[in-house]
Write a protein that holds these residues in place. Structure first.
Motif, short mmCIF file in Angstrom:
data_model
loop_
_atom_site.label_atom_id
_atom_site.label_comp_id
_atom_site.label_asym_id
_atom_site.label_seq_id
_atom_site.Cartn_x
_atom_site.Cartn_y
_atom_site.Cartn_z
N PHE A 295 -16.28 -48.42 5.72
CA PHE A 295 -15.20 -47.51 5.37
C PHE A 295 -15.81 -46.15 5.08
CE2 PHE A 295 -13.06 -51.45 3.67
CZ PHE A 295 -12.04 -51.45 4.60
N ASN A 296 -15.09 -45.10 5.47
CA ASN A 296 -15.41 -43.78 4.95
C ASN A 296 -14.16 -43.31 4.22
OD1 ASN A 296 -18.08 -43.50 5.98
ND2 ASN A 296 -17.21 -43.15 7.99
N ALA A 297 -14.37 -42.37 3.30
CA ALA A 297 -13.26 -41.94 2.44
C ALA A 297 -12.82 -40.52 2.81
CB ALA A 297 -13.71 -41.99 0.98
N ARG A 298 -12.91 -40.21 4.10
CA ARG A 298 -12.72 -38.82 4.58
C ARG A 298 -12.42 -38.86 6.07
NH1 ARG A 298 -17.02 -38.71 7.81
NH2 ARG A 298 -18.67 -40.16 7.23
N PHE A 299 -12.11 -37.72 6.63
CA PHE A 299 -11.95 -37.61 8.08
C PHE A 299 -13.31 -37.77 8.76
CE2 PHE A 299 -8.09 -35.10 7.05
CZ PHE A 299 -7.19 -35.65 7.96
N GLY A 300 -13.33 -38.38 9.93
CA GLY A 300 -14.56 -38.48 10.73
C GLY A 300 -14.75 -37.22 11.55
N ASP A 301 -16.00 -36.98 11.91
CA ASP A 301 -16.32 -35.85 12.75
C ASP A 301 -17.30 -36.32 13.81
OD1 ASP A 301 -16.44 -33.31 13.70
OD2 ASP A 301 -17.43 -32.43 11.96
N PRO A 302 -16.98 -36.28 15.09
CA PRO A 302 -15.98 -35.46 15.76
C PRO A 302 -14.59 -36.06 15.93
CG PRO A 302 -17.32 -36.53 17.42
CD PRO A 302 -17.86 -36.97 16.09
N GLU A 303 -14.30 -37.26 15.43
CA GLU A 303 -12.99 -37.85 15.72
C GLU A 303 -11.82 -36.93 15.33
OE1 GLU A 303 -15.55 -39.41 14.17
OE2 GLU A 303 -15.30 -41.59 14.23
N THR A 304 -11.98 -36.20 14.22
CA THR A 304 -10.92 -35.29 13.77
C THR A 304 -10.57 -34.28 14.87
OG1 THR A 304 -11.66 -35.53 11.51
CG2 THR A 304 -10.31 -33.61 11.97
N GLN A 305 -11.60 -33.92 15.64
CA GLN A 305 -11.41 -32.90 16.68
C GLN A 305 -10.57 -33.43 17.85
OE1 GLN A 305 -14.98 -30.49 17.51
NE2 GLN A 305 -16.00 -31.56 15.85
N VAL A 306 -10.32 -34.73 17.89
CA VAL A 306 -9.39 -35.27 18.88
C VAL A 306 -8.09 -35.79 18.27
CG1 VAL A 306 -11.07 -35.72 20.71
CG2 VAL A 306 -10.66 -37.49 18.99
N VAL A 307 -8.15 -36.38 17.10
CA VAL A 307 -6.91 -36.96 16.56
C VAL A 307 -5.97 -35.89 16.00
CG1 VAL A 307 -7.89 -39.25 16.15
CG2 VAL A 307 -7.88 -37.60 14.29
N ILE A 308 -6.50 -34.84 15.43
CA ILE A 308 -5.62 -33.80 14.85
C ILE A 308 -4.92 -32.97 15.93
CG2 ILE A 308 -5.64 -31.68 13.44
CD1 ILE A 308 -5.47 -34.30 11.79
N PRO A 309 -5.60 -32.58 17.03
CA PRO A 309 -4.86 -31.87 18.08
C PRO A 309 -3.73 -32.71 18.70
CG PRO A 309 -7.19 -31.42 18.31
CD PRO A 309 -7.06 -32.51 17.25
N LEU A 310 -3.79 -34.03 18.57
CA LEU A 310 -2.70 -34.86 19.12
C LEU A 310 -1.51 -34.96 18.16
CD1 LEU A 310 -4.69 -37.89 20.64
CD2 LEU A 310 -3.60 -35.99 21.87
N LEU A 311 -1.73 -34.57 16.91
CA LEU A 311 -0.67 -34.70 15.90
C LEU A 311 0.34 -33.57 16.07
CD1 LEU A 311 0.29 -36.09 13.23
CD2 LEU A 311 -1.06 -34.37 12.02
N GLN A 312 1.60 -33.94 16.14
CA GLN A 312 2.63 -32.91 16.30
C GLN A 312 3.33 -32.58 15.00
OE1 GLN A 312 4.71 -34.60 19.76
NE2 GLN A 312 3.76 -32.99 20.99
N THR A 313 3.20 -33.46 14.02
CA THR A 313 3.82 -33.21 12.71
C THR A 313 3.05 -32.10 11.99
OG1 THR A 313 4.20 -35.58 12.73
CG2 THR A 313 4.66 -34.45 10.67
N ASP A 314 3.77 -31.33 11.19
CA ASP A 314 3.16 -30.26 10.40
C ASP A 314 2.15 -30.85 9.41
OD1 ASP A 314 2.67 -28.36 8.36
OD2 ASP A 314 4.59 -27.37 8.75
N LEU A 315 0.89 -30.49 9.58
CA LEU A 315 -0.17 -31.11 8.78
C LEU A 315 -0.07 -30.74 7.30
CD1 LEU A 315 -2.66 -32.96 8.86
CD2 LEU A 315 -4.05 -30.95 9.38
N ALA A 316 0.38 -29.53 7.01
CA ALA A 316 0.53 -29.12 5.60
C ALA A 316 1.58 -30.01 4.93
CB ALA A 316 0.93 -27.66 5.52
#
Ligand code: AMP
Ligand code: GLY
Length: 438
Positions: A295-316
Motif C-alpha cells: 500500500f502507498n498512502a499517496r498518489f503514485g508517480d507516474p500513474e497520476t500523470q495518466v489517471v488524472i487526465p482521464l478524470l472529468q470530474t472537478d478535482l477541487a
C-alpha cells in the motif's frame, strides 16, 4: 478558493494542471513546485521534502508551511509525497484548523511501516504474500535459508521505492539481508526487515480516493518500475504508465474492492486511524486473484500523470468532498480515452545523474490538448529550462485507444531533447502484445 499543492514532481504538476481547470479555484500555490507548475501556481520556497530520516528538518519545514497556509488563508492543501505524510503534515495542518487532503501519520503507516501494513492485512485476511518480520539479521538469514529462493526481502521503513529486493537466488537474498540490516544502506528504514513469499503475476495500481469511510476509484493503471525494456535492470520510481489497464478487469476491480479496499478502510476506522487520502493499492494479479504487493498512502508517480487526465470530474470538488467526508456523494466521471505516459529520464538514472543540461523542444508542445508535458526534474538556470533530477519529464498522450496513445506519447518524446535523455521504448508492451493477439 485558494489551493496549495505540496511537492515538486510530475505527480504534483498533473494535480496543479487539473486543479487549474476548476472554476472553484481562484489561486494556486505550490511548495516548492517546479518550472512547469509555475505556469499555473505561485511557487513558494518551502521544502517539506527532507527524508523521514531527517525528522527535525522535516518538522521545521512543515511548521513553516502551516504558517504560510494560515497567513494566505489557504482553503485546501493537497500533499503529493510520502515523507511529509509520514511526518504528520496532515495532523499539523488539521490542528491549526486547515483543510488538507491526505492521511494522518497514524493512517500513513499503511505505507511508512510495511510491518504495520502486513500485520493489519493478516489480522483481517486481506490477500498478500505470506511474510515474517525480523529485527535481527541472523534470524532473518536463517529464515531465508529455510524458505529458499525465489524470495523477497524488504526494508520495513520508507526507502524511496527502492527498499525491495526480489531475490532469484539464496545468495542474493542473504546479501540483501546483510545490506539492509547490517550495512544499513537505507538507514534506520532497515532496522526491521520483512521477508516475504514471491508472488507470480502481472502488477496493477489501483487508486482509491478515501474520506475515512467512503471511497471512489480512479481508472486502474499499470506502471513500469524497471529501468530497462522488458522490465530488466534495477527499479526506478516508475518509467511510464498507462490507464485504464484492461488487465484489471471489472471483475478483478470488484474483487479488490470487496477483499481489500473495504475491509482495510473499515479496519483503519475501527483502530481509530480512519484513512483519508489516496489509498494506492499495488496489486499482483496472481492465478488466485489480486494480492497486495504494497500500500502507498499517496498518489503514485507516474500513474497520476495518466489517471488524472482521464478524470472529468472537478478535482477541487473531489478533494473538498473527501475532506468533508461526503465522497459517497461524489461519483467520478472518467473519459473513455486511454492515457499513456512515457518518462524521459537523465542518463544514469536510477544511479547518479548530471544536472543542468538544456531542455529543448517543449515549446512545440504548448497548446496541444492530447499531448501534455509534465515536469518532474526541471529547473530554470539563467532563464533557460535545464534538467534537475533523475526523472525529468513525463510525456502524457490521450487517444481513443492504447495503440494511438502510445504512438502519440512517443511523438512527444521525439520532440524533446536534452543531453543523455533516456526513456523506455516499450511502455504498455504487455497490453499491446495482448491486443495484437486478439
Ligand atoms: P515494493 O517496494 O514493496 O513496492 O516492491 C517493489 C517491487 O518489487 C514491486 O513493484 C514488485 O515488482 C516487486 N515485489 C515486491 N514484493 C513482491 C512479492 N512478494 N513477489 C513478487 N514481486 C514482488
Ligand atoms: N509509481 C510508483 C510509485 O509512485 O511509488
Amino acid at each position: 478558493m485558494k489551493v496549495l499543492v505540496v511537492g515538486k514532481g510530475g505527480r504534483e504538476h498533473t494535480l496543479v494542471w487539473k486543479l487549474a481547470q476548476s472554476p472553484r479555484v481562484d489561486k494556486l500555490y505550490a511548495a516548492p513546485g517546479n518550472p512547469g507548475i509555475a505556469r499555473f501556481a505561485e511557487c513558494v520556497d518551502i521544502r517539506v521534502d527532507a527524508p523521514i530520516t531527517q525528522p527535525e528538518k522535516l518538522r521545521a519545514e512543515i511548521l513553516r508551511l502551516r504558517d504560510f497556509a494560515l497567513a494566505q488563508q489557504v482553503d485546501l492543501t493537497v500533499v503529493g509525497a510520502d515523507d511529509p505524510l509520514a511526518a504528520g503534515i496532515v495532523d499539523t495542518f488539521r490542528d491549526a484548523g486547515l483543510k488538507i487532503f491526505g492521511p494522518t501519520a497514524a493512517a500513513a503507516r499503511l505505507e511508512s511501516s510495511k510491518a504495520f501494513a502486513k500485520e493489519l492485512m493478516a489480522a483481517i485476511g486481506v490477500p498478500t504474500a505470506t511474510h515474517r518480520t525480523f529485527a535481527d539479521s541472523a534470524a532473518a538469514a536463517a529464515y531465508v535459508r529455510a524458505q529458499g529462493a525465489p524470495i523477497v526481502v524488504k526494508a520495513s521503513g520508507l526507502a524511496a521505492g527502492k527498499g525491495a529486493v526480489v531475490a532469484r537466488s539464496l545468495e542474493e537474498a542473504l546479501e540483501a539481508v546483510a545490506q539492509i540490516m547490517d550495512q544499513r544502506i537505507f538507514g534506520t528504514s532497515g532496522a526491521e526487515v520483512v521477508v516475504e513469499e514471491f508472488m507470480e503475476g502481472e502488477e496493477a495500481s489501483l487508486f482509491a480516493l478515501c474520506d475515512g469511510e467512503h471511497y471512489q476509484l480512479l481508472a486502474p493503471a499499470q506502471d513500469h518500475k524497471a529501468i530497462g525494456e522488458g522490465d530488466t535492470g534495477p527499479n526506478t520510481g516508475g518509467m511510464g504508465a498507462y490507464a485504464p489497464a484492461p488487465v484489471m478487469t471489472p471483475a478483478l476491480i470488484a474483487q479488490a474492492e470487496e477483499g481489500i479496499i473495504r475491509p482495510v478502510l473499515a479496519e483503519m476506522q475501527r483502530r481509530g486511524c480512519p484513512f483519508e487520502g489516496v489509498l494506492y493499492c499495488g496489486l499482483m494479479l496472481t492465478a488466485r486473484g489480486p494480492k497486495v504487493v504494497e500500500f502507498n498512502a499517496r498518489f503514485g508517480d507516474p500513474e497520476t500523470q495518466v489517471v488524472i487526465p482521464l478524470l472529468q470530474t472537478d478535482l477541487a470538488e473531489v478533494f473538498l468532498a473527501a475532506c468533508e467526508h461526503r465522497l459517497d456523494q461524489m461519483p467520478l466521471q472518467m473519459s473513455n480515452q486511454t492515457a499513456v505516459c512515457v518518462v524521459l529520464a537523465s542518463g544514469g538514472y536510477p544511479g547518479k545523474v548530471t544536472n543542468g543540461f538544456a531542455i529543448e523542444g517543449l515549446d512545440a508542445l504548448a497548446g496541444q490538448t492530447d499531448l501534455l508535458a509534465f515536469h518532474a526534474g526541471t529547473a530554470l538556470k539563467d532563464g533557460k529550462l535545464v534538467t534537475a533530477g533523475g526523472r525529468v519529464l513525463g510525456l502524457t498522450a490521450l487517444a481513443g485507444d492504447l495503440r494511438g496513445a502510445v504512438a502519440r506519447a512517443y511523438e512527444g518524446v521525439d520532440m524533446v531533447h536534452f543531453e543523455g535523455a533516456y526513456c523506455r521504448r516499450d511502455i504498455a508492451y504487455r497490453e499491446l502484445a495482448r491486443g495484437a493477439k486478439k
